[in-house]
Design a protein around this motif. Structure first.
Motif: not given
Length: 116
Positions: A8-25
């Motif tokens: 989910g990491g990315a380059l975004v602009q100030p004020g934007d939204s982003l969602r990170l995910s993490c799965e354990a296996s």
């Protein structure tokens, strides 16, 4: 062997939204807790948010309260970090953390860059 895989990491602009995910296996055990830490260049790794599986308690760093929300999948060992109103100071590598059977595990990190 427990593995944590972030996305989910990315380059975004100030004020934007982003969602990170993490799965354990790699384990049959549920986590005691999962969360997120981050590390900016030249700085120490710092706590961001944590979610406990029992009781569903959550903790946040003061710097992200009101902007970030941590949540979990109902059935999987997966945790999410919804990040709203991102600021340049949120730029960092974000690392997933899990405590499973009294052991700490870390992901490889996913880069979040907030820049105009």
């Amino acid at each position: 062997q427990v593995q944590l895989v972030e996305s989910g990491g990315a380059l975004v602009q100030p004020g934007d939204s982003l969602r990170l995910s993490c799965e354990a296996s790699g384990t049959i055990y549920n986590p005691t807790a999962m969360g997120w830490y981050r590390q900016a260049p030249g700085k120490e790794r710092e706590f961001v948010a944590l979610k406990r599986w029992s009781g569903a308690n959550t903790d946040y760093a003061d710097s992200v309260k009101g902007r970030f929300t941590i949540s979990r999948h109902k059935t999987k060992s997966t945790v999410y970090l919804q990040m709203n109103d991102l600021k340049p100071e949120d730029t960092a590598a974000y690392y997933c953390y899990a405590n499973i059977v009294r052991r700490d595990f870390w992901g490889q990190g996913t880069q979040v860059t907030v820049s105009a």
